[in-house]
Design an enzyme around this catalytic site. Structure first.
Site, PDB file in Angstrom:
ATOM      1  N   GLY A  43      32.705  36.937  34.844  1.00 18.30           N
ATOM      2  CA  GLY A  43      32.732  38.370  34.533  1.00 18.30           C
ATOM      3  C   GLY A  43      31.911  38.832  33.352  1.00 18.30           C
ATOM      4  O   GLY A  43      31.502  39.984  33.304  1.00 18.30           O
ATOM      5  N   ASP A  98      34.814  39.753  29.754  1.00 18.42           N
ATOM      6  CA  ASP A  98      34.569  41.107  30.230  1.00 18.42           C
ATOM      7  C   ASP A  98      35.695  42.053  29.871  1.00 18.42           C
ATOM      8  O   ASP A  98      35.485  43.157  29.418  1.00 18.42           O
ATOM      9  CB  ASP A  98      34.307  41.114  31.749  1.00 18.42           C
ATOM     10  CG  ASP A  98      35.365  40.353  32.542  1.00 18.42           C
ATOM     11  OD1 ASP A  98      36.311  39.807  31.940  1.00 18.42           O
ATOM     12  OD2 ASP A  98      35.234  40.283  33.782  1.00 18.42           O
ATOM     13  N   ASP A 101      43.134  42.005  29.813  1.00 18.29           N
ATOM     14  CA  ASP A 101      44.130  42.656  30.660  1.00 18.29           C
ATOM     15  C   ASP A 101      45.499  42.067  30.317  1.00 18.29           C
ATOM     16  O   ASP A 101      46.083  42.433  29.306  1.00 18.29           O
ATOM     17  CB  ASP A 101      43.718  42.446  32.127  1.00 18.29           C
ATOM     18  CG  ASP A 101      44.618  43.161  33.103  1.00 18.29           C
ATOM     19  OD1 ASP A 101      45.485  43.939  32.672  1.00 18.29           O
ATOM     20  OD2 ASP A 101      44.478  42.942  34.323  1.00 18.29           O
ATOM     21  N   PHE A 150      42.154  49.300  38.103  1.00 18.04           N
ATOM     22  CA  PHE A 150      41.287  48.179  38.459  1.00 18.04           C
ATOM     23  C   PHE A 150      39.842  48.677  38.501  1.00 18.04           C
ATOM     24  O   PHE A 150      39.525  49.620  39.217  1.00 18.04           O
ATOM     25  CB  PHE A 150      41.695  47.578  39.800  1.00 18.04           C
ATOM     26  CG  PHE A 150      40.967  46.302  40.084  1.00 18.04           C
ATOM     27  CD1 PHE A 150      41.375  45.114  39.491  1.00 18.04           C
ATOM     28  CD2 PHE A 150      39.850  46.289  40.897  1.00 18.04           C
ATOM     29  CE1 PHE A 150      40.685  43.936  39.703  1.00 18.04           C
ATOM     30  CE2 PHE A 150      39.147  45.116  41.128  1.00 18.04           C
ATOM     31  CZ  PHE A 150      39.574  43.936  40.533  1.00 18.04           C
ATOM     32  N   VAL A 151      38.975  48.037  37.726  1.00 18.99           N
ATOM     33  CA  VAL A 151      37.587  48.492  37.637  1.00 18.99           C
ATOM     34  C   VAL A 151      36.616  47.415  38.124  1.00 18.99           C
ATOM     35  O   VAL A 151      36.940  46.223  38.118  1.00 18.99           O
ATOM     36  CB  VAL A 151      37.217  48.906  36.193  1.00 18.99           C
ATOM     37  CG1 VAL A 151      37.980  50.142  35.769  1.00 18.99           C
ATOM     38  CG2 VAL A 151      37.467  47.765  35.212  1.00 18.99           C
ATOM     39  N   ARG A 163      29.734  43.015  41.157  1.00 11.03           N
ATOM     40  CA  ARG A 163      29.403  42.638  39.774  1.00 11.03           C
ATOM     41  C   ARG A 163      28.084  43.263  39.325  1.00 11.03           C
ATOM     42  O   ARG A 163      27.862  43.495  38.147  1.00 11.03           O
ATOM     43  CB  ARG A 163      29.282  41.113  39.646  1.00 11.03           C
ATOM     44  CG  ARG A 163      30.603  40.355  39.802  1.00 11.03           C
ATOM     45  CD  ARG A 163      30.420  38.916  39.347  1.00 11.03           C
ATOM     46  NE  ARG A 163      31.474  38.031  39.824  1.00 11.03           N
ATOM     47  CZ  ARG A 163      32.647  37.856  39.205  1.00 11.03           C
ATOM     48  NH1 ARG A 163      32.903  38.518  38.110  1.00 11.03           N
ATOM     49  NH2 ARG A 163      33.545  37.030  39.689  1.00 11.03           N
TER      50      ARG A 163
HETATM   51  P1  IMP Z   1      43.729  38.589  31.910  1.00  7.23           P
HETATM   52  O1  IMP Z   1      43.801  37.096  31.939  1.00  7.23           O
HETATM   53  O2  IMP Z   1      44.804  39.232  32.750  1.00  7.23           O
HETATM   54  O3  IMP Z   1      43.638  39.190  30.522  1.00  7.23           O
HETATM   55  O4  IMP Z   1      42.463  39.057  32.707  1.00  7.23           O
HETATM   56  C1  IMP Z   1      41.238  38.676  32.373  1.00  7.23           C
HETATM   57  C2  IMP Z   1      40.388  38.409  33.585  1.00  7.23           C
HETATM   58  O5  IMP Z   1      40.883  39.038  34.782  1.00  7.23           O
HETATM   59  C3  IMP Z   1      39.046  38.984  33.325  1.00  7.23           C
HETATM   60  O6  IMP Z   1      38.185  38.009  32.813  1.00  7.23           O
HETATM   61  C4  IMP Z   1      38.612  39.492  34.679  1.00  7.23           C
HETATM   62  O7  IMP Z   1      37.875  38.496  35.352  1.00  7.23           O
HETATM   63  C5  IMP Z   1      39.873  39.749  35.455  1.00  7.23           C
HETATM   64  N1  IMP Z   1      40.217  41.199  35.469  1.00  7.23           N
HETATM   65  C6  IMP Z   1      41.197  41.813  34.781  1.00  7.23           C
HETATM   66  N2  IMP Z   1      41.220  43.144  35.027  1.00  7.23           N
HETATM   67  C7  IMP Z   1      40.205  43.367  35.905  1.00  7.23           C
HETATM   68  C8  IMP Z   1      39.697  44.573  36.538  1.00  7.23           C
HETATM   69  O8  IMP Z   1      40.155  45.718  36.357  1.00  7.23           O
HETATM   70  N3  IMP Z   1      38.636  44.386  37.377  1.00  7.23           N
HETATM   71  C9  IMP Z   1      38.075  43.170  37.626  1.00  7.23           C
HETATM   72  N4  IMP Z   1      38.507  42.042  37.040  1.00  7.23           N
HETATM   73  C10 IMP Z   1      39.562  42.140  36.195  1.00  7.23           C
HETATM   74 MG    MG Z   2      37.223  38.343  37.983  1.00 10.22          MG
END
Ligand code: IMP
Ligand code: MG
Length: 183
Positions: A43, A98, A101, A150-151, A163
């Protein structure tokens, strides 16, 4: 591809002018220090490429490949596709992803890196989602705070697609539904 986008959240020009500011901040913080940047793939590849070209320091750059998402939901389990990490003895590490979340990804990577002798570990993300994080983790450098949607685009995917969009946007319900059928 553009017909799958319901709205644009961040235009390319908006992103790039914010990257100028972030690059300044990073250059000021790390001037004169030995820095290894770790790009969390897939990402962050576009973000890292645009950001680091604006940082006039002799950085070392490495990549780490992980995944935790399936479709539009985080799975909570972070899978490392690559296990051989360099030692960061006497170096400052800047981890770039990227989006922040749930926090699982940066938390898991931080744990792996913490025993490798880094002088410091900081994190940098393009986007920070306004959610209650499942892991207590904060980012040191943040491009934009965005709502809990979700983006896709500018490196971020839905089912490995979109991407390459030059902006950050939100998919139509139809595109999301189509992705589920194809999966
Ligand atoms: P986390 O582990 O939940 O903090 O999420 C991090 C990873 O989830 C990021 O590196 C992204 O690859 C993916 N991700 C989280 N939110 C989104 C979104 O809105 N769109 C696309 N990928 C996301
Ligand atoms: Mg991803």
């Amino acid at each position: 591809m553009l017909e799958d986008i319901r709205k644009i959240l961040l235009h390319e020009s908006t992103i790039l002018s914010r990257l100028d500011e972030m690059a300044h901040e990073i250059a000021d913080a790390y001037r004169g220090k030995d820095v290894t940047v770790i790009s969390v793939l897939n990402g962050s590849f576009i973000f890292v490429a645009d950001l680091l070209r604006r940082v006039p320091l002799p950085l070392q750059v490495d990549c780490l490949s992980v995944s935790s998402y399936h479709g539009t939901k985080t799975t909570g389990t972070v899978t490392f596709r690559q296990t051989d990490l360099a030692s960061f003895q006497d170096r400052h590490v800047l981890l770039i992803d990227d989006i922040l979340d749930s926090g699982h990804t940066l938390h898991a990577i931080g744990e792996r890196l913490s025993e490798r002798g880094a002088l410091s570990i900081r994190t940098c993300v393009l986007l920070r989602k306004q959610v209650t994080r499942e892991r207590e983790i904060s980012a040191d450098y943040v491009g934009f705070d965005i709502p809990n949607e979700f983006v896709v685009g500018y490196g971020l995917d839905y089912m490995e697609k979109y991407r390459n969009l030059p902006f950050v946007g939100v998919l139509t319900d139809d595109a999301i539904a189509r992705g589920r059928v194809e999966a």
